[in-house]
Design an enzyme around this catalytic site. Structure first.
Site, short mmCIF file in Angstrom:
data_model
loop_
_atom_site.label_atom_id
_atom_site.label_comp_id
_atom_site.label_asym_id
_atom_site.label_seq_id
_atom_site.Cartn_x
_atom_site.Cartn_y
_atom_site.Cartn_z
N ASP A 69 -3.57 1.48 6.82
CA ASP A 69 -2.62 1.08 5.78
C ASP A 69 -2.31 -0.42 5.83
OD1 ASP A 69 -2.54 3.76 5.07
OD2 ASP A 69 -0.82 4.16 6.38
N GLU A 78 -0.58 -1.25 -5.19
CA GLU A 78 -1.71 -0.37 -5.41
C GLU A 78 -1.39 0.55 -6.58
OE1 GLU A 78 -1.71 2.53 -2.28
OE2 GLU A 78 -3.85 2.81 -2.48
N ASP A 122 0.86 -1.18 0.00
CA ASP A 122 0.00 0.00 0.00
C ASP A 122 0.90 1.23 0.00
OD1 ASP A 122 -2.69 1.32 0.50
OD2 ASP A 122 -1.57 2.04 2.23
#
Ligand code: ZN
Length: 255
Positions: A243, A161, A73
């Site tokens: 996160d 991501e 992430d």
């Protein structure tokens, strides 16, 4: 001419190659490689274009598959938050000295804009600043290279991501951070290194709700504002770090 890489004087940093006696010159790299540079041959075409051919020695042994899978992430507080299939989470900070260097650069840029246009002082300051920019950019690239290389070394499947640029760029503060963080460059490096070492890189769909879904039960808990760092799932009661939860959801895409 051909010259040997005797003391590691020939090297590539970002979009520049360093040659003995010449120094750094900007170049376009046509093939990505990983190995030791043995020598460089420089040739000039009739149109005055220069070509550098590098002789590279690459390791003989084939790359063994890596043990792990990882979900990454990309964050603002941290450069990245990553969780692997052994459920080890690592929060990679933005290199602090780099942030400081970037801040100094911004101040120098403002000082420059106050100098009289066309003056010798301004020209001198402009050159000094351009060199500093170059150095900070190289350090940023160096950080990204080390991190992406380690990720590819340790993981067979990497899920990263991808950002929704339009939505994020609307927020000016956020856009600045994204520019500084170099996420685009990071994903680009992961991509070619994964290809080179036979890894699988999965880029999550930009609309994948990695922050909204509970990684414990799969319930979509709805949109979370940027200030929401932790939350509790209404369905199963699991408490999440924003996160870490996102990195777990991304890891879930590895299977
Ligand atoms: Zn839940």
């Amino acid at each position: 001419y051909t010259t040997n890489n005797q003391h590691g004087t020939i090297r590539i940093e970002g979009d520049r190659v360093r040659l003995p006696k010449v120094g750094f010159i900007r170049f376009t790299q046509h093939r990505i490689f990983d190995g030791e540079i043995r020598s460089a041959t420089v040739a000039m075409t009739k149109t005055g274009k220069f070509f550098v051919s590098l002789l590279v020695e690459q390791p003989d042994e084939p790359w063994v598959p890596a043990e792990h899978k990882i979900g990454i992430d990309l964050g603002l507080g941290h450069f990245a938050v990553m969780t692997n299939d052994a459920l080890v989470t690592e929060k990679v900070p933005n290199p602090r000295n780099l942030r400081e260097a970037e801040e100094r650069l911004r101040r120098a840029q403002r000082a420059l804009s106050r100098k009289k246009p066309g003056s010798r002082n301004r020209e001198k300051a402009r050159l000094v600043l351009a060199k500093k920019h170059e150095r900070v950019k190289n350090r940023r690239h160096d950080f990204l290279h080390k991190l992406s290389r380690r990720i590819v070394d340790e993981n067979q499947v990497v899920v990263v991501e991808t950002l929704k640029p339009r939505e994020m760029m609307q927020d000016r503060r956020l856009a600045k951070s994204i520019g500084d963080a170099g996420w685009g460059e990071f994903v680009r490096q992961l991509e070619y290194k994964a290809r080179f070492y036979g890894r699988t890189l999965i880029k999550a769909d930009p609309w994948f709700a990695s922050t909204q879904v509970c990684s414990s039960c799969g319930e979509n808990g709805g949109k979370k504002g940027l200030d929401v760092r932790e939350w509790t799932c209404d369905a199963c009661g699991a408490h999440h770090d924003r996160d870490v939860n996102a990195s777990l959801n991304l890891l879930g895409l590895a299977d």
